[in-house]
Write an enzyme that holds these catalytic residues in place. Structure first.
Site, PDB file in Angstrom:
ATOM      1  N   SER A 138       1.513  -5.063   1.916  1.00 56.69           N
ATOM      2  CA  SER A 138       2.225  -4.120   1.046  1.00 56.69           C
ATOM      3  C   SER A 138       3.286  -4.881   0.275  1.00 56.69           C
ATOM      4  O   SER A 138       3.753  -5.948   0.718  1.00 56.69           O
ATOM      5  CB  SER A 138       2.886  -3.023   1.886  1.00 56.69           C
ATOM      6  OG  SER A 138       3.835  -2.287   1.126  1.00 56.69           O
ATOM      7  N   TYR A 151       8.231   0.211   8.595  1.00 56.16           N
ATOM      8  CA  TYR A 151       7.040  -0.054   7.786  1.00 56.16           C
ATOM      9  C   TYR A 151       7.099  -1.454   7.185  1.00 56.16           C
ATOM     10  O   TYR A 151       6.106  -2.199   7.225  1.00 56.16           O
ATOM     11  CB  TYR A 151       6.926   0.998   6.687  1.00 56.16           C
ATOM     12  CG  TYR A 151       5.727   0.817   5.787  1.00 56.16           C
ATOM     13  CD1 TYR A 151       4.448   1.155   6.232  1.00 56.16           C
ATOM     14  CD2 TYR A 151       5.860   0.319   4.497  1.00 56.16           C
ATOM     15  CE1 TYR A 151       3.346   0.988   5.417  1.00 56.16           C
ATOM     16  CE2 TYR A 151       4.757   0.151   3.673  1.00 56.16           C
ATOM     17  CZ  TYR A 151       3.506   0.485   4.142  1.00 56.16           C
ATOM     18  OH  TYR A 151       2.403   0.315   3.322  1.00 56.16           O
TER      19      TYR A 151
END
Length: 254
Positions: A138, A151
């Site tokens: 990501s 995250y």
């Protein structure tokens, strides 16, 4: 070009969003798609679409965070040519607002889940002359994102694991790369907006879209197209790389 004919491809989280787009595109290119999904119903729906389009797929209900389940599932697949570690979950919170249980949940799915699949797949690939691994990282591994502590931790780990695996298995003809998407328009995004911004869905969708310099969210099919290249023979000289797919977010978001 980009043929995957006959290649056994494992895709975790292949029942929706990016995983579904990768599953359907790879099947279209001739891959035998093996979908691992916690949500078996979603996996079966993807498999049905693949079969109706003339492709070949199998679905396994398994929790990527459970190593025994993953080992047993991978043993059912004779030869593994491609592994795509796509399954993952998100969490909103900072270091001092993220509860231990939430931190562990994100770690177990996003990090341990990828490790479990690597642990199960690599011996198979080594025994069969090589393979390709693609991890879903990501932009959170590249930049600081507000309220995404756990995250971001998990995706930073995916980024580092990609480099480690690429280095360790060069002599085994195993390539390993990762993709770092920015915000991609998936059912998860729509659900997140509906849950947290009821009555302001259109406003928030526009705001989130505009956060990418290109002015829109990415589409799952765009991630799938890059995944196809990286897993194809045409990318045979590519390993140990991360590819931001971010609409200019990292370099152009001044």
């Amino acid at each position: 070009m980009f043929s995957l004919t006959g290649k056994n491809t494992i895709i975790t989280g292949g029942g929706s969003g990016i995983g579904k787009a990768i599953s359907t595109l790879f099947a279209k290119q001739g891959a035998i798609v093996h979908i691992i999904e916690l949500n078996a119903e979603a996996g079966e729906q993807t498999a049905t679409e693949i079969e109706e389009a003339g492709g070949k797929s199998f679905v396994y209900s398994a929790d990527v965070s459970n190593q025994q389940q993953i080992l047993e599932t991978f043993m059912k697949i004779d030869k593994i040519d491609i592994l795509i570690n796509n399954a993952g979950i998100a969490h909103i919170g900072r270091a001092d607002t993220t509860e231990e249980a939430d931190f562990e949940r994100v770690f177990n799915v996003n990090v341990k889940g990828a490790y479990n699949c690597l642990y199960a797949a690599i011996p198979n690939m080594k025994a069969n002359g090589g393979g390709v691994i693609l991890n879903m990282a990501s932009i959170a591994a590249w930049v600081g994102l507000t309220d995404r502590f756990a995250y971001s931790m998990s995706k930073g780990a995916i980024f580092a694991m990609t480099l480690s695996v690429a280095r360790d298995y060069l002599d085994d003809q195993i390539r390993c790369n990762s993709i770092s998407p920015a915000r991609i328009h998936t059912p998860f995004v729509d659900g997140f907006i509906a849950k947290n911004y009821a009555g302001r869905e259109a406003e928030m969708f526009a705001k989130l879209s505009d956060s990418q310099p290109i002015g829109r969210m990415g589409e799952p099919e765009e991630v799938a197209a890059l995944a196809l290249y990286l897993c194809s023979d045409e990318a045979g000289f590519v390993t140990g790389c991360d590819y931001p797919l971010d609409g200019g977010f990292i370099k152009l978001n001044n």
